[in-house]
Motif scaffolding. Sequence first.
Motif, PDB file in Angstrom:
ATOM      1  N   ARG A 123       0.840  -1.198   0.000  1.00 54.28           N
ATOM      2  CA  ARG A 123       0.000   0.000   0.000  1.00 54.28           C
ATOM      3  C   ARG A 123       0.878   1.252   0.000  1.00 54.28           C
ATOM      4  NH1 ARG A 123      -4.948   0.310   4.193  1.00 54.28           N
ATOM      5  NH2 ARG A 123      -5.440  -1.554   2.986  1.00 54.28           N
ATOM      6  N   TYR A 124       0.396   2.267  -0.703  1.00 56.34           N
ATOM      7  CA  TYR A 124       1.070   3.566  -0.785  1.00 56.34           C
ATOM      8  C   TYR A 124       0.124   4.607  -0.200  1.00 56.34           C
ATOM      9  CZ  TYR A 124       3.565   0.732  -4.188  1.00 56.34           C
ATOM     10  OH  TYR A 124       4.248  -0.291  -4.798  1.00 56.34           O
ATOM     11  N   VAL A 125       0.629   5.408   0.729  1.00 46.82           N
ATOM     12  CA  VAL A 125      -0.239   6.321   1.479  1.00 46.82           C
ATOM     13  C   VAL A 125       0.336   7.731   1.422  1.00 46.82           C
ATOM     14  CG1 VAL A 125      -1.284   6.830   3.725  1.00 46.82           C
ATOM     15  CG2 VAL A 125      -0.869   4.446   3.052  1.00 46.82           C
ATOM     16  N   GLY A 126      -0.536   8.705   1.176  1.00 48.40           N
ATOM     17  CA  GLY A 126      -0.166  10.111   1.237  1.00 48.40           C
ATOM     18  C   GLY A 126      -1.016  10.820   2.275  1.00 48.40           C
ATOM     19  N   ILE A 127      -0.385  11.627   3.120  1.00 50.11           N
ATOM     20  CA  ILE A 127      -1.108  12.338   4.171  1.00 50.11           C
ATOM     21  C   ILE A 127      -0.781  13.826   4.084  1.00 50.11           C
ATOM     22  CG2 ILE A 127      -1.399  12.651   6.666  1.00 50.11           C
ATOM     23  CD1 ILE A 127      -0.777   9.695   7.019  1.00 50.11           C
ATOM     24  N   ASP A 128      -1.830  14.624   3.889  1.00 49.17           N
ATOM     25  CA  ASP A 128      -1.672  16.077   3.972  1.00 49.17           C
ATOM     26  C   ASP A 128      -2.003  16.483   5.401  1.00 49.17           C
ATOM     27  OD1 ASP A 128      -1.060  18.547   2.644  1.00 49.17           O
ATOM     28  OD2 ASP A 128      -3.149  19.095   2.911  1.00 49.17           O
ATOM     29  N   TYR A 129      -1.068  17.161   6.047  1.00 46.14           N
ATOM     30  CA  TYR A 129      -1.146  17.362   7.489  1.00 46.14           C
ATOM     31  C   TYR A 129      -1.587  18.776   7.839  1.00 46.14           C
ATOM     32  CZ  TYR A 129      -0.009  15.148  11.946  1.00 46.14           C
ATOM     33  OH  TYR A 129      -0.084  14.533  13.173  1.00 46.14           O
ATOM     34  N   SER A 130      -1.965  18.949   9.105  1.00 43.66           N
ATOM     35  CA  SER A 130      -2.359  20.260   9.622  1.00 43.66           C
ATOM     36  C   SER A 130      -2.027  20.346  11.100  1.00 43.66           C
ATOM     37  CB  SER A 130      -3.860  20.487   9.412  1.00 43.66           C
ATOM     38  OG  SER A 130      -4.287  21.674  10.070  1.00 43.66           O
ATOM     39  N   GLY A 131      -1.597  21.514  11.534  1.00 43.77           N
ATOM     40  CA  GLY A 131      -1.299  21.739  12.947  1.00 43.77           C
ATOM     41  C   GLY A 131      -2.332  22.604  13.624  1.00 43.77           C
ATOM     42  N   ALA A 132      -3.516  22.744  13.027  1.00 39.82           N
ATOM     43  CA  ALA A 132      -4.564  23.584  13.601  1.00 39.82           C
ATOM     44  C   ALA A 132      -5.240  22.901  14.792  1.00 39.82           C
ATOM     45  CB  ALA A 132      -5.613  23.915  12.532  1.00 39.82           C
ATOM     46  N   GLU A 133      -5.821  23.707  15.641  1.00 38.71           N
ATOM     47  CA  GLU A 133      -6.651  23.242  16.754  1.00 38.71           C
ATOM     48  C   GLU A 133      -5.903  22.259  17.667  1.00 38.71           C
ATOM     49  OE1 GLU A 133      -9.510  24.603  17.420  1.00 38.71           O
ATOM     50  OE2 GLU A 133      -9.592  25.824  15.610  1.00 38.71           O
ATOM     51  N   TYR A 134      -6.623  21.194  18.104  1.00 33.49           N
ATOM     52  CA  TYR A 134      -6.086  20.244  19.088  1.00 33.49           C
ATOM     53  C   TYR A 134      -5.850  18.876  18.437  1.00 33.49           C
ATOM     54  CZ  TYR A 134      -7.930  23.833  22.207  1.00 33.49           C
ATOM     55  OH  TYR A 134      -8.196  25.033  22.821  1.00 33.49           O
TER      56      TYR A 134
ATOM     57  N   LEU B  96      -3.358   6.623  15.257  1.00 36.62           N
ATOM     58  CA  LEU B  96      -3.915   5.316  15.637  1.00 36.62           C
ATOM     59  C   LEU B  96      -4.142   4.436  14.412  1.00 36.62           C
ATOM     60  CD1 LEU B  96      -6.476   6.421  18.381  1.00 36.62           C
ATOM     61  CD2 LEU B  96      -4.256   5.305  18.725  1.00 36.62           C
ATOM     62  N   TRP B  97      -4.600   5.043  13.328  1.00 30.02           N
ATOM     63  CA  TRP B  97      -4.813   4.294  12.084  1.00 30.02           C
ATOM     64  C   TRP B  97      -3.485   3.767  11.542  1.00 30.02           C
ATOM     65  CZ3 TRP B  97      -3.485   5.593   6.855  1.00 30.02           C
ATOM     66  CH2 TRP B  97      -4.075   4.758   5.890  1.00 30.02           C
ATOM     67  N   LEU B  98      -2.454   4.601  11.555  1.00 26.87           N
ATOM     68  CA  LEU B  98      -1.146   4.147  11.084  1.00 26.87           C
ATOM     69  C   LEU B  98      -0.591   3.037  11.975  1.00 26.87           C
ATOM     70  CD1 LEU B  98       0.557   7.518  10.064  1.00 26.87           C
ATOM     71  CD2 LEU B  98      -0.124   5.665   8.536  1.00 26.87           C
ATOM     72  N   LEU B  99      -0.826   3.144  13.259  1.00 30.20           N
ATOM     73  CA  LEU B  99      -0.369   2.095  14.168  1.00 30.20           C
ATOM     74  C   LEU B  99      -1.074   0.781  13.855  1.00 30.20           C
ATOM     75  CD1 LEU B  99       1.253   1.144  16.608  1.00 30.20           C
ATOM     76  CD2 LEU B  99      -0.578   2.022  18.083  1.00 30.20           C
TER      77      LEU B  99
ATOM     78  N   ARG C 157      10.098  -4.209   6.504  1.00 26.09           N
ATOM     79  CA  ARG C 157       9.647  -3.006   7.213  1.00 26.09           C
ATOM     80  C   ARG C 157       8.751  -2.141   6.334  1.00 26.09           C
ATOM     81  NH1 ARG C 157      13.555  -1.468  11.227  1.00 26.09           N
ATOM     82  NH2 ARG C 157      14.362  -3.413  12.131  1.00 26.09           N
ATOM     83  N   SER C 158       7.773  -1.512   6.969  1.00 27.99           N
ATOM     84  CA  SER C 158       7.050  -0.422   6.328  1.00 27.99           C
ATOM     85  C   SER C 158       7.846   0.858   6.531  1.00 27.99           C
ATOM     86  CB  SER C 158       5.652  -0.290   6.924  1.00 27.99           C
ATOM     87  OG  SER C 158       4.856  -1.414   6.595  1.00 27.99           O
ATOM     88  N   VAL C 159       7.578   1.861   5.703  1.00 35.05           N
ATOM     89  CA  VAL C 159       8.417   3.061   5.674  1.00 35.05           C
ATOM     90  C   VAL C 159       7.574   4.307   5.942  1.00 35.05           C
ATOM     91  CG1 VAL C 159      10.032   4.426   4.307  1.00 35.05           C
ATOM     92  CG2 VAL C 159       9.914   1.946   3.987  1.00 35.05           C
ATOM     93  N   VAL C 160       8.106   5.162   6.812  1.00 32.89           N
ATOM     94  CA  VAL C 160       7.498   6.466   7.093  1.00 32.89           C
ATOM     95  C   VAL C 160       8.499   7.530   6.679  1.00 32.89           C
ATOM     96  CG1 VAL C 160       6.447   7.945   8.853  1.00 32.89           C
ATOM     97  CG2 VAL C 160       6.315   5.447   9.088  1.00 32.89           C
ATOM     98  N   LEU C 161       8.065   8.463   5.840  1.00 36.68           N
ATOM     99  CA  LEU C 161       9.004   9.480   5.365  1.00 36.68           C
ATOM    100  C   LEU C 161       8.321  10.831   5.179  1.00 36.68           C
ATOM    101  CD1 LEU C 161       8.108   9.319   2.167  1.00 36.68           C
ATOM    102  CD2 LEU C 161       9.838   7.522   2.087  1.00 36.68           C
ATOM    103  N   GLU C 162       9.149  11.855   5.153  1.00 33.76           N
ATOM    104  CA  GLU C 162       8.703  13.241   4.986  1.00 33.76           C
ATOM    105  C   GLU C 162       8.589  13.571   3.505  1.00 33.76           C
ATOM    106  OE1 GLU C 162      10.619  17.711   5.572  1.00 33.76           O
ATOM    107  OE2 GLU C 162      11.325  16.071   6.847  1.00 33.76           O
ATOM    108  N   VAL C 163       7.485  14.224   3.130  1.00 35.82           N
ATOM    109  CA  VAL C 163       7.292  14.614   1.737  1.00 35.82           C
ATOM    110  C   VAL C 163       6.932  16.095   1.646  1.00 35.82           C
ATOM    111  CG1 VAL C 163       6.612  12.330   0.901  1.00 35.82           C
ATOM    112  CG2 VAL C 163       4.866  13.888   1.792  1.00 35.82           C
ATOM    113  N   TYR C 164       7.120  16.628   0.456  1.00 35.08           N
ATOM    114  CA  TYR C 164       6.741  18.000   0.121  1.00 35.08           C
ATOM    115  C   TYR C 164       5.870  17.899  -1.123  1.00 35.08           C
ATOM    116  CZ  TYR C 164       7.397  22.957  -1.116  1.00 35.08           C
ATOM    117  OH  TYR C 164       7.210  24.282  -1.427  1.00 35.08           O
TER     118      TYR C 164
END
Length: 257
Positions: free
Chosen positions: A5-16, A58-61, A188-195
């Motif tokens: 599986r290939y996953v892309g996550i667009d993140y946000s630091g708003a709110e809580y 939690l979903w990634l875990l 291993r599965s891989v977690v990496l930083e993207v732009y």
Amino acid sequence: MGFDRYVGIDYSGAEYPETPLPSLQVYAVQGQNPAERVSPASAYCGKSKNWSRRAIALWLLDLARSGLRFIVGIDHCFSLPLDWFHSRGLTSWDMFLQDFVERWPLHSARISVQSLLPDIRESIDRSPEFRLTERWTQAAKSVFSFQGPGAVGKSTFAGIPWLHFLREQAGDRLHFWPFDGLDIPLDRSVVLEVYPALCTGRYPRDGRTSHQHDAYSVATWLQDMDSREALGRYFHPPLTPQEELRAGLEGWIFGVG
């Protein structure tokens, strides 16, 4: 590379951390199918149709524990510039993560980046703006940029504690690139930083919001490069030995090189 599986996550630091946000988007793709939006199950977000940062972690875990081998690109910086390590006496990324969450526990309920921003700004006031990987791009923003278009400060400070959470909870199921090395173990599965801006222009928008298209483009690009047998070369940017050691602390944007 053999990912399921290939996953892309667009993140946000708003709110809580527990706040569902439309700016948090997750797209995933398996095989040669097109990438699709992943909606949060009720176990993660109750009745909300949007993700929270806590729910994504939690979903990634759960995904890490499922046995599927995946690669996920997350749109925030995974670390701070090298001088931060020197000023704090930190010699590894794991030390950095522990120090970070003790100072700014932004994974805790009802704590926001905005509420801690005065302390964050005071702490980083004399820090260099850019990591090496950002200096290798023309458009990437500083990790200390908290305002304006493309600012990644809030998402970074909100997201790093969840990397620490995943590292503690998932153990050796996850390979955090490049901190765990440039080579990827086959189990291993891989977690990496993207732009996402590096790849969003390759794919038609097709009615998606900007946040959805960022996540879609990351998942699609990872799948696309792997299908072309080109993904592997991005794990080895042309770094000198000294630059490679630096990237092992500061992190690296996947695809920059």
